[in-house]
Write a protein that holds these residues in place. Structure first.
Motif, PDB file in Angstrom:
ATOM      1  N   GLN A 177       0.846  -1.297   0.042  1.00  0.00           N
ATOM      2  CA  GLN A 177      -0.142  -0.144   0.006  1.00  0.00           C
ATOM      3  C   GLN A 177       0.902   1.280  -0.036  1.00  0.00           C
ATOM      4  O   GLN A 177       1.727   1.325   0.775  1.00  0.00           O
ATOM      5  N   ASN A 183       1.753  -2.761   4.985  1.00  0.00           N
ATOM      6  CA  ASN A 183       0.353  -3.521   4.465  1.00  0.00           C
ATOM      7  C   ASN A 183       0.746  -4.075   3.028  1.00  0.00           C
ATOM      8  O   ASN A 183       1.244  -3.389   2.082  1.00  0.00           O
ATOM      9  N   ALA A 185      -0.154  -7.310  -0.066  1.00  0.00           N
ATOM     10  CA  ALA A 185      -1.317  -8.145  -0.673  1.00  0.00           C
ATOM     11  C   ALA A 185      -0.703  -8.859  -2.065  1.00  0.00           C
ATOM     12  O   ALA A 185       0.110  -8.435  -2.382  1.00  0.00           O
ATOM     13  N   GLN A 192      -6.921 -14.415  -2.489  1.00  0.00           N
ATOM     14  CA  GLN A 192      -6.535 -13.066  -2.253  1.00  0.00           C
ATOM     15  C   GLN A 192      -5.939 -12.943  -0.744  1.00  0.00           C
ATOM     16  O   GLN A 192      -6.736 -13.270   0.331  1.00  0.00           O
ATOM     17  N   TYR A 193      -4.660 -12.740  -0.573  1.00  0.00           N
ATOM     18  CA  TYR A 193      -4.110 -12.655   0.661  1.00  0.00           C
ATOM     19  C   TYR A 193      -3.674 -11.366   0.881  1.00  0.00           C
ATOM     20  O   TYR A 193      -3.366 -10.420  -0.035  1.00  0.00           O
ATOM     21  N   VAL A 194      -4.271 -10.600   2.111  1.00  0.00           N
ATOM     22  CA  VAL A 194      -3.950  -9.318   2.537  1.00  0.00           C
ATOM     23  C   VAL A 194      -3.286  -9.136   3.886  1.00  0.00           C
ATOM     24  O   VAL A 194      -4.010  -9.750   4.999  1.00  0.00           O
ATOM     25  N   ASN A 216      -6.588   0.435   6.311  1.00  0.00           N
ATOM     26  CA  ASN A 216      -6.530  -1.144   6.254  1.00  0.00           C
ATOM     27  C   ASN A 216      -7.859  -1.434   5.490  1.00  0.00           C
ATOM     28  O   ASN A 216      -7.646  -2.483   4.395  1.00  0.00           O
ATOM     29  N   TRP A 219      -7.568  -0.730   1.741  1.00  0.00           N
ATOM     30  CA  TRP A 219      -6.594  -1.790   1.059  1.00  0.00           C
ATOM     31  C   TRP A 219      -7.096  -3.067   0.704  1.00  0.00           C
ATOM     32  O   TRP A 219      -6.880  -3.675  -0.123  1.00  0.00           O
ATOM     33  N   ILE A 220      -7.829  -3.613   1.884  1.00  0.00           N
ATOM     34  CA  ILE A 220      -8.563  -4.875   1.493  1.00  0.00           C
ATOM     35  C   ILE A 220      -9.619  -4.792   0.346  1.00  0.00           C
ATOM     36  O   ILE A 220      -9.529  -5.539  -0.689  1.00  0.00           O
ATOM     37  N   ASN A 223      -7.800  -4.476  -3.191  1.00  0.00           N
ATOM     38  CA  ASN A 223      -7.411  -5.702  -3.875  1.00  0.00           C
ATOM     39  C   ASN A 223      -8.437  -6.507  -4.184  1.00  0.00           C
ATOM     40  O   ASN A 223      -8.346  -7.482  -4.992  1.00  0.00           O
ATOM     41  N   ILE A 236      -7.108 -12.746   5.296  1.00  0.00           N
ATOM     42  CA  ILE A 236      -6.667 -11.533   5.872  1.00  0.00           C
ATOM     43  C   ILE A 236      -5.847 -11.836   7.081  1.00  0.00           C
ATOM     44  O   ILE A 236      -6.263 -12.500   7.827  1.00  0.00           O
TER      45      ILE A 236
END
Length: 339
Positions: A177, A183, A185, A192-194, A216, A219-220, A223, A236
């Motif tokens: 980010q 942060n 991803a 999808q990993y964050v 946060n 950002w999630i 993505n 997450i």
């Protein structure tokens, strides 16, 4: 019909029937029988036996449909025995893991947060056979005598740790980010990993907490929206979880500003969404579904301060995810899997 004894010269074309005794000339294609001694040429497929010693270049999943990784937290996994922890990290590759996420609390809550402690963590975890992704905990930041100084140490030694000792992964691309570099991803095999900066601890700056929670969530959502049509599930990572784990932070702050809005998004996405946080090392890891009243929103609490780390295996073909830590194994179906 074959002759009673083999000719000394091969025919122009191979006979369809075998001769009574082997010919001295090689066949035009390799035999299916094994040779009497090993060839120096590697086979097309890998052997099922593990390598004798791990390499710093992490191996791929055992199958294209399987992803295995590790999650851990805490600062005393081997009771202060640094050499044992380094050996454990070096051996992670023997279990085919692809990466390790450390959820924070690299220091004891009574630590004075000296610079050498952050440097020591970097030195130890640089031994890992798989890339290490780091997230901050309150013990090395919010609970320090000088939080601003402590954050500077965290950024110096732990930020972007995955890029300092390991090559870029071939299977996925890691994003950071722009406004909050801690942060991260990436998308890998439909998941999808964050990773986000979610800490507990004293609220020293109310506006900072609100801004961080907003960043946060943004950002999630960014993505997930960018990859939505290719996402099967969302995982997450964060240090602190909702409500019941908060000791000195008002319960409504993390819930109202982060987890409740996230649950609304999870309900809207209709995809299995899993939040993974740490729990006290006095308690074993735990699993909770129906988080914030959303059936496919799960909470996983990783036991901190123990070794080995939690091992998580996702099997796409079987549509399952398995969690394994401290002798407790649980497997579940990904109920919103999309083929």
């Amino acid at each position: 019909l074959p002759t009673l004894s083999p000719t000394k010269a091969p025919t122009g074309l191979p006979t369809k029937l075998p001769t009574l005794s082997p010919t001295n000339a090689p066949t035009t294609s390799p035999t299916k029988l094994p040779t009497s001694h090993p060839t120096g040429t590697p086979t097309a497929l890998p052997t099922e036996l593990p390598i004798v010693s791990p390499t710093h270049m992490h191996t791929a999943s055992p199958s294209s449909n399987t992803v295995t990784f590790y999650v851990m937290s805490g600062d005393d996994e081997y009771g202060g025995r640094t050499s044992a922890l380094q050996r454990g990290l070096r051996n992670l590759d023997n279990q085919n893991g692809e990466w390790l996420v450390h959820l924070g609390d690299i220091l004891d809550e009574k630590s004075s947060c000296q610079e050498n402690e952050y440097e020591n963590f970097q030195s130890i975890y640089s031994q890992s056979a798989v890339p290490v992704y780091t997230l901050p905990g309150d013990n090395e930041w919010k609970r320090c005598p000088n939080p601003d100084q402590a954050w500077g140490y965290w950024e110096k030694y732990l930020s972007n740790l995955n890029t300092k000792f390991w090559g870029a992964p071939k299977q996925y691309t890691v994003q950071r980010q722009s406004s909050r570099n801690e942060n991260f991803a990436f998308m890998n095999q439909g998941i999808q990993y964050v990773g986000v900066n979610m800490v507990a601890g004293p609220i020293d700056n109310r506006m900072e907490w609100a801004d961080r929670h907003a960043d946060n969530l943004a950002w999630i959502e960014q993505n997930v929206n960018d990859n939505f049509n290719n996402i099967h599930a969302i995982i997450i990572f964060g240090h602190a979880g909702p409500c019941c784990d908060r000791v000195d932070a008002p319960l409504n702050i993390l819930d109202d500003e982060f987890f409740e809005p996230l649950s609304l998004k999870a309900d809207e996405w209709k995809k299995t969404t899993i939040f993974i946080q740490e729990t006290n090392n006095k308690y074993t890891w735990s699993w909770q579904s129906n988080l914030e009243g959303v059936s496919h929103f799960w909470l996983i609490k990783v036991q901190s301060g123990i070794w080995p780390p939690m091992r998580i295996e996702i099997e796409r073909t079987a549509n399952t995810i398995q969690f394994d830590q401290n002798g407790i194994v649980r497997k579940a179906f990904m109920n919103t899997w999309i083929d």
